[in-house]
Design a protein around this motif. Structure first.
Motif, PDB file in Angstrom:
ATOM      1  N   GLU A  16       6.038  -1.482  -3.672  1.00 51.62           N
ATOM      2  CA  GLU A  16       4.867  -0.629  -3.453  1.00 51.62           C
ATOM      3  C   GLU A  16       3.721  -1.215  -4.264  1.00 51.62           C
ATOM      4  O   GLU A  16       3.808  -1.313  -5.494  1.00 51.62           O
ATOM      5  N   ASP A  17       2.675  -1.629  -3.582  1.00 54.55           N
ATOM      6  CA  ASP A  17       1.537  -2.293  -4.227  1.00 54.55           C
ATOM      7  C   ASP A  17       0.317  -1.385  -4.088  1.00 54.55           C
ATOM      8  O   ASP A  17      -0.295  -1.292  -3.024  1.00 54.55           O
ATOM      9  N   LEU A  18      -0.033  -0.722  -5.185  1.00 54.02           N
ATOM     10  CA  LEU A  18      -1.124   0.245  -5.182  1.00 54.02           C
ATOM     11  C   LEU A  18      -2.373  -0.364  -5.802  1.00 54.02           C
ATOM     12  O   LEU A  18      -2.313  -0.942  -6.889  1.00 54.02           O
ATOM     13  N   HIS A  36      11.283   3.008  -7.415  1.00 57.30           N
ATOM     14  CA  HIS A  36       9.903   2.959  -7.892  1.00 57.30           C
ATOM     15  C   HIS A  36       9.260   4.346  -7.909  1.00 57.30           C
ATOM     16  O   HIS A  36       8.313   4.591  -8.658  1.00 57.30           O
ATOM     17  N   ARG A  37       9.805   5.274  -7.128  1.00 64.19           N
ATOM     18  CA  ARG A  37       9.205   6.604  -7.021  1.00 64.19           C
ATOM     19  C   ARG A  37       9.282   7.396  -8.321  1.00 64.19           C
ATOM     20  O   ARG A  37       8.550   8.372  -8.498  1.00 64.19           O
ATOM     21  N   GLN A  42       2.695   8.125 -12.943  1.00 68.53           N
ATOM     22  CA  GLN A  42       1.849   7.016 -13.374  1.00 68.53           C
ATOM     23  C   GLN A  42       1.004   6.522 -12.189  1.00 68.53           C
ATOM     24  O   GLN A  42      -0.195   6.285 -12.325  1.00 68.53           O
ATOM     25  N   PHE A  43       1.650   6.428 -11.024  1.00 64.42           N
ATOM     26  CA  PHE A  43       0.931   5.939  -9.844  1.00 64.42           C
ATOM     27  C   PHE A  43      -0.146   6.916  -9.383  1.00 64.42           C
ATOM     28  O   PHE A  43      -1.104   6.511  -8.719  1.00 64.42           O
ATOM     29  N   ASP A  44      -0.011   8.193  -9.735  1.00 68.89           N
ATOM     30  CA  ASP A  44      -1.055   9.168  -9.409  1.00 68.89           C
ATOM     31  C   ASP A  44      -2.322   8.946 -10.226  1.00 68.89           C
ATOM     32  O   ASP A  44      -3.417   9.340  -9.801  1.00 68.89           O
ATOM     33  N   CYS A  53      -1.017  -1.216  -9.622  1.00 62.94           N
ATOM     34  CA  CYS A  53       0.333  -0.815 -10.001  1.00 62.94           C
ATOM     35  C   CYS A  53       1.315  -1.288  -8.940  1.00 62.94           C
ATOM     36  O   CYS A  53       1.174  -0.955  -7.760  1.00 62.94           O
ATOM     37  N   ILE A  54       2.297  -2.046  -9.375  1.00 63.93           N
ATOM     38  CA  ILE A  54       3.301  -2.580  -8.461  1.00 63.93           C
ATOM     39  C   ILE A  54       4.663  -2.035  -8.859  1.00 63.93           C
ATOM     40  O   ILE A  54       5.128  -2.262  -9.982  1.00 63.93           O
ATOM     41  N   GLY A  55       5.285  -1.295  -7.962  1.00 63.16           N
ATOM     42  CA  GLY A  55       6.615  -0.760  -8.205  1.00 63.16           C
ATOM     43  C   GLY A  55       7.631  -1.500  -7.362  1.00 63.16           C
ATOM     44  O   GLY A  55       7.474  -1.618  -6.138  1.00 63.16           O
ATOM     45  N   ILE A  56       8.669  -2.025  -8.004  1.00 67.54           N
ATOM     46  CA  ILE A  56       9.713  -2.775  -7.304  1.00 67.54           C
ATOM     47  C   ILE A  56      10.983  -1.929  -7.236  1.00 67.54           C
ATOM     48  O   ILE A  56      11.458  -1.437  -8.256  1.00 67.54           O
ATOM     49  N   ASP A  57      11.524  -1.764  -6.041  1.00 63.39           N
ATOM     50  CA  ASP A  57      12.861  -1.188  -5.906  1.00 63.39           C
ATOM     51  C   ASP A  57      13.880  -2.303  -6.090  1.00 63.39           C
ATOM     52  O   ASP A  57      13.894  -3.274  -5.316  1.00 63.39           O
TER      53      ASP A  57
END
Length: 272
Positions: A16-18, A36-37, A42-44, A53-57
């Motif tokens: 997820e690349d925000l 990543h959820r 933090q992503f909010d 913000c990059i979240g990796i599963d």
């Protein structure tokens, strides 16, 4: 923006690349057995402050592929390298929670901190999640073996029990259900395989000395999963590291004290 990145033949991980145009990048590695959820709070907030913000599963968890093999820390760190290269990331903050923190440490040692300017360890499962003859501060081996056996026999019940010990602050039933569903999204075999890695992995002790970037250590003093002495050991083993205790947090400090967590991470990212 969600995308899948191929990290080896037949294996893709979800990213997820925000706010891709953000001024500074933070890469988040989640803890077991979530995705990543778990960094929703933090992503909010952080992208609104201009951060990418990059979240990796991790493989086996969340939306990523769930192969039968590849759950040792070395392979999981290699998956992170694959994402870093695919997205051409440089000068980013690598932030890892729990087992994600252990993987972040292995990434720093195995890949010589490729692309990383700073490291943030949040309730990290390092240098050892379990007790060892020379390290009396972790969970007992028997406790981890019970988690593995319970996963084999009744994974939903195991996840409920794990969720009950995760947070220090009160959470609603709705929140507990949300967190529970994250764990269910993983495969049973990957859940077991990563827990087995906790038993076998001892090289993080030497990995700590291979970290040469500014390091922030955030850890709840009421953590029932990765006990607070682990944070002290990280602080002693990593040069140029700063330990900030969270007085009102358990293992889920990213939610227990989310405003403080976000503030400390932002301040660390901005320094220097």
């Amino acid at each position: 923006m969600g995308l899948f990145i191929k990290v080896e033949p037949g294996v893709k991980v979800y990213v997820e690349d925000l706010n891709p145009g953000g001024c500074k990048t933070i890469v988040f590695l989640h803890g077991w057995p979530a995705s990543h959820r778990m960094f929703e709070y933090q992503f909010d907030q952080l992208p609104k402050r201009g951060y990418r913000c990059i979240g990796i599963d991790q493989r086996g968890f969340g939306n990523s592929d769930k192969p039968w093999t590849g759950y040792a820390y070395d392979t999981l760190a290699d998956d992170v390298r694959g994402v870093v290269e695919a997205l051409d990331l440089h000068g980013f903050v690598l932030a890892g929670h729990s087992t994600g923190g252990a993987i972040a440490i292995r990434y720093m040692a195995r890949h010589k901190g490729y692309g990383v300017s700073k490291l943030a360890l949040c309730a990290a499962a390092a240098p050892s999640l379990i007790q060892r003859p020379y390290f009396p501060h972790g969970q007992t081996r028997e406790a981890v073996l019970k988690i593995i056996q319970d996963t084999y026999s009744n994974r939903p019940e195991m996840l409920r029990g794990f969720g009950d010990m995760f947070f220090y602050q009160h959470t609603t039933q709705a929140f507990a259900d949300w967190f529970f569903q994250m764990g269910l999204q993983a495969a049973g075999w990957s859940t077991i395989a990563v827990a087995t890695s906790w038993l076998d992995e001892e090289r993080l002790f030497e990995d700590l000395g291979k970290i040469h970037v500014p390091t922030l250590i955030l850890h709840g003093i009421h953590d029932k999963v990765c006990f607070f002495p682990l944070a002290i050991a990280q602080n002693e083993g990593i040069e140029n590291s700063l330990l900030i205790p969270f007085k009102y947090s358990g293992h889920g400090l990213f939610y227990d004290e989310r405003d403080k967590f976000n503030k400390e991470l932002i301040q660390f990212t901005e320094e220097g």
